[in-house]
Structure formats: C-alpha cells, structure tokens
Design a protein around this motif. Structure first.
Motif, mmCIF file in Angstrom:
data_model
loop_
_atom_site.group_PDB
_atom_site.id
_atom_site.type_symbol
_atom_site.label_atom_id
_atom_site.label_comp_id
_atom_site.label_asym_id
_atom_site.label_seq_id
_atom_site.Cartn_x
_atom_site.Cartn_y
_atom_site.Cartn_z
ATOM 1 N N ARG A 1 40.883 34.876 44.988
ATOM 2 C CA ARG A 1 42.376 34.153 44.835
ATOM 3 C C ARG A 1 42.221 32.841 43.871
ATOM 4 N NH1 ARG A 1 45.487 38.032 44.622
ATOM 5 N NH2 ARG A 1 46.773 36.568 44.346
ATOM 6 N N GLY A 2 41.159 32.091 44.420
ATOM 7 C CA GLY A 2 40.989 30.850 43.630
ATOM 8 C C GLY A 2 40.810 31.046 41.956
ATOM 9 N N LEU A 3 39.905 31.974 41.706
ATOM 10 C CA LEU A 3 39.622 32.135 40.286
ATOM 11 C C LEU A 3 41.012 32.698 39.578
ATOM 12 C CD1 LEU A 3 36.128 33.970 40.507
ATOM 13 C CD2 LEU A 3 36.795 31.649 39.681
ATOM 14 N N LEU A 4 41.701 33.490 40.257
ATOM 15 C CA LEU A 4 43.046 34.043 39.616
ATOM 16 C C LEU A 4 43.819 33.055 39.391
ATOM 17 C CD1 LEU A 4 43.520 37.457 41.196
ATOM 18 C CD2 LEU A 4 42.473 37.196 39.208
ATOM 19 N N LYS A 5 43.955 31.835 40.103
ATOM 20 C CA LYS A 5 44.906 30.702 39.963
ATOM 21 C C LYS A 5 44.686 30.201 38.684
ATOM 22 C CE LYS A 5 46.172 29.901 44.758
ATOM 23 N NZ LYS A 5 46.134 28.858 45.742
ATOM 24 N N PRO B 1 44.613 42.356 33.991
ATOM 25 C CA PRO B 1 43.379 43.183 34.817
ATOM 26 C C PRO B 1 42.031 42.738 34.758
ATOM 27 C CG PRO B 1 45.433 44.686 33.733
ATOM 28 C CD PRO B 1 45.500 43.200 33.331
ATOM 29 N N ARG B 2 41.813 42.528 33.264
ATOM 30 C CA ARG B 2 40.634 41.976 32.989
ATOM 31 C C ARG B 2 39.977 40.703 33.802
ATOM 32 N NH1 ARG B 2 39.641 42.341 26.464
ATOM 33 N NH2 ARG B 2 39.849 44.544 26.314
ATOM 34 N N SER B 3 40.936 39.989 34.112
ATOM 35 C CA SER B 3 40.773 38.722 35.053
ATOM 36 C C SER B 3 40.359 39.091 36.261
ATOM 37 C CB SER B 3 41.972 37.766 34.839
ATOM 38 O OG SER B 3 42.284 37.223 33.748
ATOM 39 N N VAL B 4 40.988 40.242 36.852
ATOM 40 C CA VAL B 4 40.937 40.761 38.131
ATOM 41 C C VAL B 4 39.327 41.132 38.331
ATOM 42 C CG1 VAL B 4 41.437 42.507 39.972
ATOM 43 C CG2 VAL B 4 43.173 41.296 38.616
ATOM 44 N N THR B 5 38.892 42.011 37.294
ATOM 45 C CA THR B 5 37.473 42.577 37.404
ATOM 46 C C THR B 5 36.503 41.403 37.474
ATOM 47 O OG1 THR B 5 38.503 44.548 36.042
ATOM 48 C CG2 THR B 5 36.093 43.990 36.060
ATOM 49 N N ALA B 6 36.702 40.430 36.256
ATOM 50 C CA ALA B 6 35.758 39.072 36.244
ATOM 51 C C ALA B 6 35.728 38.276 37.616
ATOM 52 C CB ALA B 6 36.295 38.325 35.006
ATOM 53 N N ALA B 7 37.138 38.307 38.190
ATOM 54 C CA ALA B 7 36.979 37.502 39.447
ATOM 55 C C ALA B 7 36.415 38.183 40.518
ATOM 56 C CB ALA B 7 38.544 37.026 39.790
ATOM 57 N N SER B 8 36.393 39.612 40.335
ATOM 58 C CA SER B 8 35.643 40.352 41.289
ATOM 59 C C SER B 8 34.138 40.259 41.158
ATOM 60 C CB SER B 8 36.044 41.985 41.223
ATOM 61 O OG SER B 8 37.708 42.224 41.354
ATOM 62 N N PHE B 9 33.582 40.198 40.225
ATOM 63 C CA PHE B 9 32.154 40.175 39.869
ATOM 64 C C PHE B 9 31.898 38.687 40.598
ATOM 65 C CE2 PHE B 9 28.504 38.649 37.727
ATOM 66 C CZ PHE B 9 27.918 39.548 37.223
ATOM 67 N N VAL B 10 32.452 37.660 40.129
ATOM 68 C CA VAL B 10 32.139 36.427 40.797
ATOM 69 C C VAL B 10 32.018 36.289 42.392
ATOM 70 C CG1 VAL B 10 32.446 33.931 40.700
ATOM 71 C CG2 VAL B 10 32.826 35.288 38.703
ATOM 72 N N ALA B 11 33.394 36.935 42.916
ATOM 73 C CA ALA B 11 33.603 36.688 44.081
ATOM 74 C C ALA B 11 32.388 37.522 45.003
ATOM 75 C CB ALA B 11 35.059 37.366 44.644
ATOM 76 N N TYR C 1 44.968 45.920 45.706
ATOM 77 C CA TYR C 1 45.625 44.853 46.428
ATOM 78 C C TYR C 1 45.641 43.633 45.673
ATOM 79 C CZ TYR C 1 47.241 41.917 50.197
ATOM 80 O OH TYR C 1 47.637 41.067 50.882
ATOM 81 N N GLY C 2 44.549 43.249 45.063
ATOM 82 C CA GLY C 2 44.161 42.039 44.392
ATOM 83 C C GLY C 2 44.856 41.941 43.035
#
Length: 352
Positions: A126-130, A136-146, A210-211
């Motif tokens: 959630r912090g990264l998405l802010k 959708p690409r941001s969701v995938t990238a944030a998923s990797f880091v999380a 969900y994310g």
C-alpha cells in the motif's frame, strides 16, 4: 520456514499460539469486509495454489533451497485479513496431514508465515502504491517489492522468537545473520513468483485482485486508427456477461495449474534443505528437535504410505493436498461470507 517441534520452548510456543489465535479471530471478522460472491471462491483457490507452490523448493545457494511463503501473494490477491486465513489453512493442512511444521509450533508458524508476512507485505504494498502511478503495472511492481521484504521479515521474527525461547544455546547474532542472509535470497524467488502470479491474474481479471481495486482501466476501441473510450452504458451492459465466463475459467485454470504443480512438477523440486533447515543444522538449533506427533501419517513427508514408486507417491500426495486444501479453504471462506450476509440482513420491525 516451517518450524518443527523442539526449536522453541513451551512457554514461547504457547504465547505465539495465543497471538496466532487472536490474529485469526481478527482476520475472520476482517475477511467479512473483503469477501464477496466473486472473491470467496478465489480465496479457496489461492490457499490451494500456495500449498502447491510450497512443494516446489528452488535452489538459492550451495546446498540450500527455498519455497514460497505466500503471505504477500494472498494479501494482494484477496486482501490482508483473508490472506492470513489462506496461509493459516495451508499450515494447518500441512501440519496435520503431512507432518510438515510442528503441531506445538503451529502458533510460531502461523505468526511467522501467515501474520508477519501478510502484515509486512501489505503495508509495503500500500505504501508503494501511494507513490507509484495507479496502473496495473504498478501493482505488479509493488507486489514484487512487498514479497521480497516479507520473507526476511519472517526470518527476523523467527530469530526474535528464538532469542526469547530457543531450546539451544546459540549466539543470537549468528542466527540472525544466517537467517536473514539466506532468506533475502529466498525472498527474490518469492517476489518473482508473487509478481508473475499477480500480473497473470490482473491481465485477465483485474477486478478480482484486491490490491488492484480502483485501478480498473477504461475500455477502449480503435476507431479510424484512434483509441476512443467505450461509452459507460455499453461497458456496464457487456461487463457482467464477460465476468461470469472469465471467473469460472480462471478458477478452473488455477485449480488445474495447482494440481499439475503439486502432482507432477513437485517431483523435480530441489531436494536441498530449505533456509531454516540449513541454518538449524549449521548453527546447532536442531539439537532438540522432537519427532512430529503425526510422523506416521499416511501422507507424512508428502508421500503416500505403501506406494513404493517415489514419483507416484509424491504426486498423489500433492494432488490430495491440493484437493483437501481447496475444500477446507473454500468451506471457511464461504462460511465467513455467509456470516457476513447474515449480519448484514435487515431486521424486521413489527408495526405496533
């Protein structure tokens, strides 16, 4: 990261059991807000998929392997509260049926693998998405880091528990260095699997992630060489039909993939000890390991008793595990969903 009986003493195990029970109770209530008629079936499938992928140990260093923990993946796909329940269902099935992870250490394992990974991963996500573009690409990238961050976080949590209630006398600094070091490498594998899975689901049904809620892309058509937005009325009219078909296809495809991974691909997984097993053997943490309470289970060590062919034995055990997990998980999530509907039903007021 499956902690066996004997690594952590009884008082600490009892405390983590209380923490795990409290987290599950909170998650049961929180999951009512996350689950609906579309996502409840997906949650059971996510649990089965995590079970299957956890059978696929991948090499990370000389003589060491790792496997998916799944907290980040579950939290992003179905929500953090439901994610805790998904991983907890997997751990319960593994401990009871497959003698994987001690029963007295179940609280330790749920706290580490379900609670810590989910909380850390979803907070980071959630912090990264802010700060990232809402795509959708941001969701995938944030998923990797999380996911990458969640694994060493769980390793650190185990180290802290060991510092409080470890049953052997080992310098905690050495344990921390070894655990976090190897699990950073395992985290890369976790992050890759998580990002690929989240990206695949977003590609076909972003509304079920969900994310990714609130990030639905506007449908567009190419007219005379230019992209134009689909009228809202037309989009709303056509979306429900596509959704019904896609959701069923996604569920069947996901279950088939889980069965193939657990029943066939798992045979080719790395046989090297995982990160915790390797550190425990090297540092002497495993000196007081106790035999599992269900070590004589017909499915112990992910094999079917009395089936002599190793490939067939492991494949059958994997298929059984996926089947049991998807049934158990789906039952739990449908019950949570039904409870939500009961609580939300309007009360009838009699006219006086």
């Amino acid at each position: 990261m499956h902690v066996p009986d004997g690594f952590i003493n009884a008082p600490t195990s009892a405390v983590t059991g209380v923490v795990a029970a409290g987290a599950i109770a909170v998650s049961l209530r929180g999951a009512r807000r996350e689950l609906d008629e579309r996502t409840a079936p997906l949650a059971g499938l996510v649990a089965a998929f995590i079970f299957a992928v956890q059978m696929l140990n991948f090499p990370v260093a000389a003589g060491t392997s790792g496997h998916l923990l799944g907290g980040a993946l579950a939290a992003i796909l179905v929500g953090p509260f439901t994610g805790v329940l998904c991983v907890s269902v997997v751990l319960l099935m593994q401990g009871i049926l497959f003698a994987d992870g001690g029963l007295t250490a179940l609280g330790v394992n749920i706290t580490n693998m379900a609670v810590v990974t989910t909380v850390v991963a979803y907070a980071a996500f959630r912090g990264l998405l802010k700060v990232l573009p809402r795509t959708p690409r941001s969701v995938t990238a944030a998923s990797f880091v999380a996911a990458l961050l969640s694994v060493p976080a769980a390793a650190l949590a185990f180290t802290l528990m060991y510092a409080v209630g470890g049953t052997t006398d080992v310098a905690i600094g050495k344990v921390a260095t070894a655990m976090v070091g190897v699990h950073v490498l395992i985290g890369v594998g976790e992050a890759t699997i998580t990002a690929l899975t989240v990206g695949a689901v977003i590609a076909v049904r972003p509304d079920l992630v969900y994310g990714a809620r609130g990030m639905r892309q506007k449908l567009q058509l190419r007219v005379n060489g230019e992209l134009v937005d689909v009228p809202a009325a037309e989009e709303a009219r056509t979306a429900p039909v596509a959704a019904r078909t896609s959701r069923r296809t996604l569920w069947v495809t996901g279950l088939a993939t889980s069965l193939v991974l657990a029943g066939f691909v798992s045979y080719y997984a790395s046989s090297s000890p995982d990160g915790l097993e390797k550190v425990a053997a090297d540092k002497g943490i495993d000196e007081k390991t106790e035999e599992h309470a269900v070590a004589d289970s017909p499915l112990a060590d992910y094999g079917v008793k009395d089936v002599t062919d190793a490939r067939l034995s492991g494949g059958l055990a994997g298929v059984i595990g996926v089947g049991v997990t998807v049934v158990a998980g789906s039952t739990v999530f449908w019950a949570v969903r039904r409870r939500q509907n009961t609580d939300a039903s309007p009360t009838t007021v009699e006219n006086v």
